[in-house]
Design an enzyme around this catalytic site. Structure first.
Site, PDB file in Angstrom:
ATOM      1  N   GLU A 132       0.883  17.447  10.115  1.00  0.00           N
ATOM      2  CA  GLU A 132       0.836  16.062  10.580  1.00  0.00           C
ATOM      3  C   GLU A 132       1.271  15.915  12.037  1.00  0.00           C
ATOM      4  OE1 GLU A 132       2.255  13.283   7.244  1.00  0.00           O
ATOM      5  OE2 GLU A 132       3.036  15.229   6.641  1.00  0.00           O
TER       6      GLU A 132
ATOM      7  N   ASP B 204       4.823   3.628  -1.876  1.00  0.00           N
ATOM      8  CA  ASP B 204       3.448   3.380  -2.309  1.00  0.00           C
ATOM      9  C   ASP B 204       3.417   3.159  -3.814  1.00  0.00           C
ATOM     10  OD1 ASP B 204       2.526   3.784   0.303  1.00  0.00           O
ATOM     11  OD2 ASP B 204       2.376   5.940  -0.003  1.00  0.00           O
TER      12      ASP B 204
ATOM     13  N   SER C 254       0.475  11.974   4.580  1.00  0.00           N
ATOM     14  CA  SER C 254      -0.820  11.657   5.173  1.00  0.00           C
ATOM     15  C   SER C 254      -1.983  12.061   4.269  1.00  0.00           C
ATOM     16  CB  SER C 254      -0.975  12.308   6.557  1.00  0.00           C
ATOM     17  OG  SER C 254      -0.049  11.774   7.469  1.00  0.00           O
TER      18      SER C 254
ATOM     19  N   GLU D 190       5.466   7.416  -4.364  1.00  0.00           N
ATOM     20  CA  GLU D 190       6.361   8.179  -3.484  1.00  0.00           C
ATOM     21  C   GLU D 190       6.982   7.257  -2.460  1.00  0.00           C
ATOM     22  OE1 GLU D 190       3.817  10.232  -0.105  1.00  0.00           O
ATOM     23  OE2 GLU D 190       2.905  10.629  -2.060  1.00  0.00           O
TER      24      GLU D 190
ATOM     25  N   GLY E 257       4.903   5.957   9.259  1.00  0.00           N
ATOM     26  CA  GLY E 257       4.074   6.140  10.449  1.00  0.00           C
ATOM     27  C   GLY E 257       4.263   5.043  11.480  1.00  0.00           C
TER      28      GLY E 257
ATOM     29  N   ARG F 236       9.326   3.289   3.241  1.00  0.00           N
ATOM     30  CA  ARG F 236       8.120   2.633   2.736  1.00  0.00           C
ATOM     31  C   ARG F 236       7.674   3.341   1.466  1.00  0.00           C
ATOM     32  NH1 ARG F 236       3.046   3.761   2.896  1.00  0.00           N
ATOM     33  NH2 ARG F 236       3.270   5.395   4.447  1.00  0.00           N
TER      34      ARG F 236
ATOM     35  N   TYR G   7      -6.043   6.773   9.127  1.00  0.00           N
ATOM     36  CA  TYR G   7      -5.917   6.853  10.582  1.00  0.00           C
ATOM     37  C   TYR G   7      -7.191   6.579  11.365  1.00  0.00           C
ATOM     38  CZ  TYR G   7      -1.508   8.899   9.186  1.00  0.00           C
ATOM     39  OH  TYR G   7      -0.283   9.099   8.612  1.00  0.00           O
TER      40      TYR G   7
ATOM     41  N   ASN H 108       8.376   7.185   1.617  1.00  0.00           N
ATOM     42  CA  ASN H 108       8.316   7.822   2.934  1.00  0.00           C
ATOM     43  C   ASN H 108       9.540   7.405   3.741  1.00  0.00           C
ATOM     44  OD1 ASN H 108       7.633   8.484   5.647  1.00  0.00           O
ATOM     45  ND2 ASN H 108       5.464   8.387   5.156  1.00  0.00           N
TER      46      ASN H 108
END
Length: 303
Positions: A13, A250, A141, A263, A269, A248, A209, A265
């Site tokens: 990443e 999901d 990602s 999961e 990002g 954050r 992205y 983070n």
């Protein structure tokens, strides 16, 4: 302040990290900080010395190193404060299988899962009903992820993860809507609904992205009860993992209203298309103000 901006690194990443670092650098400059860029892929052996001469480190790394807690551990040794979670909680959250155990221990639903290590190998029996996701246990990602619908495709999906020097997390496919929830400080941010572009099976790298990627709606068009439930679960997960500053998570919400946390983070990002900055903007944070708040929270944690 003298701020070292740590980005790049040697994970898959790297490009995402460097993309976000450009916008962070502009915000740090706007805030009047003296900024030194540091890429651990080029100069890791000098990190401790550089950190000892800085007032603060802003970390924008994804995967290993960065989200695994290594950089944070070195910064702790240097006495240099930074934004986000400490070394131990960072490693725990990055390890998806371990994090799922924490979620389950705190009453948060997560899809059924199986961990397959390279030692077990590609011939390991699939223990879950198809379809399943196969993904690196430590990474982000959506790199290396496969949606497996046929049993004969399972070994190849494992090979894809093993080629990244990873153990594979196998996870039951839960049909539903993907929602993401950020935390800033101790406050949940508005939910974002993610709809992958036509022809995509899931929210993959291109969806995340590319300019023509997934549709991301903020605030998510869901009822208040569902939104509040996910925000409360995210706060619970954030605290259970020992996270600070921001994170954050999901989620998948099914048609019948059930929710599953996939999961969390710890270094969300920070690219122009990233989710947490978008949610923060909805409650009044410009990108520059968001960076300033993350620095404030990091200094508060270190005090």
């Amino acid at each position: 302040m003298h701020v070292i901006l740590i980005a790049g690194g040697w994970s898959d990443e790297r490009d995402v990290s460097l993309s976000g670092a450009r916008k962070i650098r502009a915000a740090l400059d706007e805030l009047g900080h003296d900024v030194t860029f540091f890429d651990p892929a080029d100069d890791f052996k000098n990190l401790l010395a550089v950190a000892r001469g800085a007032d603060f480190a802003f970390i924008n790394l994804h995967g290993t190193p960065g989200e695994d807690g290594l950089i944070q551990a070195v910064l702790d040794k240097a006495g240099c404060p930074y934004q986000g979670a400490g070394a131990g909680p960072s490693y725990l959250a990055l390890n998806k299988a371990a994090a799922k155990e924490v979620f389950e221990a705190h009453g948060i639903k997560t899809p059924d899962w199986q961990l397959v290590t390279p030692t077990q190998g590609r011939d390991t029996a699939l223990e879950l009903p198809l379809p399943v996701f196969v993904k690196p246990d430590k990474g982000g990602s959506s790199l290396g992820m496969s949606l497996v619908r046929r049993a004969e495709d399972f070994p190849a999906a494992l090979d894809k993860v093993f080629a990244m020097c990873q153990s594979a997390l196998v996870e039951s496919f839960i049909p539903g809507v993907e929602l993401t929830c950020g935390i800033l400080g101790n406050t949940p941010l508005p939910l974002i609904m993610i709809t992958p572009r036509d022809g995509s099976d899931f929210f993959d790298y291109e969806n995340k992205y590319a300019e023509n990627g997934a549709e991301e709606i903020c605030p998510a068009p869901v009822d208040e009860e569902l939104s509040r439930s996910i925000q409360e679960q995210m706060l619970t997960a954030h605290a259970a993992l020992g996270l600070t500053g921001y994170s954050r998570g999901d989620f998948i919400a099914t048609r019948d209203g059930a929710t599953y946390l996939l999961e969390v983070n710890t270094l969300p990002g920070m690219t122009p298309t990233s989710l947490l900055p978008r949610a923060a903007a909805h409650v009044g944070y410009s990108f520059t103000n968001l960076i300033a708040e993350l620095i404030r929270l990091g200094l508060e944690r270190a005090a």
